[in-house]
Design an enzyme around this catalytic site. Sequence first.
Site, PDB file in Angstrom:
ATOM      1  N   GLU A 251      10.762   1.554   9.574  1.00 25.52           N
ATOM      2  CA  GLU A 251      11.740   2.588   9.198  1.00 25.52           C
ATOM      3  C   GLU A 251      11.052   3.923   9.440  1.00 25.52           C
ATOM      4  O   GLU A 251      10.169   4.315   8.674  1.00 25.52           O
ATOM      5  CB  GLU A 251      12.127   2.451   7.720  1.00 25.52           C
TER       6      GLU A 251
ATOM      7  N   GLU B 139      10.953  16.390  14.060  1.00 25.06           N
ATOM      8  CA  GLU B 139      11.183  16.264  12.620  1.00 25.06           C
ATOM      9  C   GLU B 139      10.286  17.271  11.883  1.00 25.06           C
ATOM     10  O   GLU B 139       9.061  17.193  11.975  1.00 25.06           O
ATOM     11  CB  GLU B 139      10.833  14.838  12.180  1.00 25.06           C
TER      12      GLU B 139
ATOM     13  N   CYS C  44      13.934  11.370   5.577  1.00 23.51           N
ATOM     14  CA  CYS C  44      14.147  10.870   6.944  1.00 23.51           C
ATOM     15  C   CYS C  44      15.604  11.003   7.355  1.00 23.51           C
ATOM     16  O   CYS C  44      15.908  11.179   8.522  1.00 23.51           O
ATOM     17  CB  CYS C  44      13.706   9.416   7.030  1.00 23.51           C
TER      18      CYS C  44
ATOM     19  N   LYS D  53       0.852  -1.193   0.000  1.00 24.63           N
ATOM     20  CA  LYS D  53       0.000   0.000   0.000  1.00 24.63           C
ATOM     21  C   LYS D  53       0.885   1.240   0.000  1.00 24.63           C
ATOM     22  O   LYS D  53       1.402   1.650   1.029  1.00 24.63           O
ATOM     23  CB  LYS D  53      -0.887   0.049   1.254  1.00 24.63           C
TER      24      LYS D  53
END
Length: 472
Positions: A244, A379, A278, A169
Amino acid sequence: MKTINKIYVNGEFVTPHGKQMLDIISPVTNQKTGEVTLGDEIDTQNAVAAAKEAFKTFSKTTREERIAYLEKLRSVVSRRTKDLTDIMVEEYGGTFQFSSMVTQNMLNDISAMIDTLKVFKFEQTAGNSKVYLQPVGVVGIIIPWNMSNGFIVTKLSTAIAAGCAAVIKPSEMSVQQTQIMAECFHEAGLPKGVINFVNGLGDVVGAEITRNPDISKIAFTGSTTVGKIIAKGAVDSMKRVTLELGGKSPNIILDDANLEETIPTAILAAYLNSGQACAAGTRLLVPESKLDQVNAIAKAVVQNNIKVGDPKDADTVVGPMVNKKQYERVENYIRIGLEEGATLLIGGEGKPQGLEDGNFVKATIFTNVKNRMRIAQEEIFGPVLSIIPYKNDEDAIAIANDTTYGLHAYIFSADKERAYRMASRLDSGRVCINGLSHDSKAPFGGFKQSGIGREYGAFGLEEYLEPKAILG
Ligand code: NAD
């Protein structure tokens, strides 16, 4: 207007059972460019059933057969590199520079998995016993929008190498990229049902993947928040998970580094994928005594070398944010940085002149940042760099590790041995020394809240295998 109204299940492009429509919006103009019909729980269940059936025979294929499928896949992807690059630029505003690199990395990653598979030991011994590493089963794969096809290639080539079947997905914001990649897998001629693509929303298709009892493992890339939801849901059927997740990567400039050479590279590390990466090096740690010099160089680099603009232009470094929501999020963090008392070196709130229609953010640097500030801990996922001064090497290590994340780190030094010694003390899944390198065979993954498990090479392949010991 583009229409994407098919998903890929059991070796065919089929009309989904789901009826929900979503607009496709250009991040450069914010104009509607098309529509996608999203899959639903029934589509996901159909895809899982197809994968479960395919797994029965695919799990028995030989190493040589799986190498042949990967070689075919590599040749198809190689032929479609232009399409794959162009659609990244168009769909989410990935810069041409970054998108071309990702497409090249896809080919390297498939080659690396072929090399890994050629020598991997599926039969080992432990004590007096035989240990067989057998494919874990049907894998559910859920990925984000920011390098969508790169993640598809890494995860699916590992699944194929292991002998697993998969249901993937991708993000609902990556449907155009997914379409081309699904065509590549179709053309690679894998047996029907081995690989299935279902477009859909996270809380619909992603949630069904998380709870479906016929899925044995989930490979997820995305935010730490969603990773935690998936890990909690997966435990009910004891699925294996690799996660991850996010990062807030430190980039340590040691006092012997040549600043004129390293600071431009450090800025590119922060603005990787327009800051939507990331592994972006968003915390630049510099010796306190050199802060003024670093500030002057960094400001000049952004003024002269960092073009914010049309992602199609070969010299653009920072393209638009993927959507309005992401644009607002980054702008909000710039306001937070100002409120927290960080010094704005360059950039700041508002769109750059002439780019008012798209989701463009000014290339921004805060300096004199304290590591406890939110802009240094959270982040941001946009082109916002925090320069943080440190007193000595011990202080640099303490600041680098003072984060809930641990995905990636960078060190720049004239003395490689010294950089290696420092790397051994960082809580980080990867540490790049004197550059921004990628190694398709070295493990990639996070310490702490950056995730669980590793991808790439033999470490990555093991995550798709279950050891079985036979004694006596
Ligand atoms: P996200 O976590 O919002 O979404 C990722 C995927 O999860 C999407 O496909 C989404 O539809 C799905 N999802 C959302 N809610 C779900 C739910 N309840 N159940 C199951 N699936 C669900 O992330 P994003 O905004 O698409 O991507 C950005 C994030 O990804 C950043 O945090 C970034 O650091 C992270 N990321 C990590 C890596 C890595 O390798 N560590 C690489 C790239 C991006």
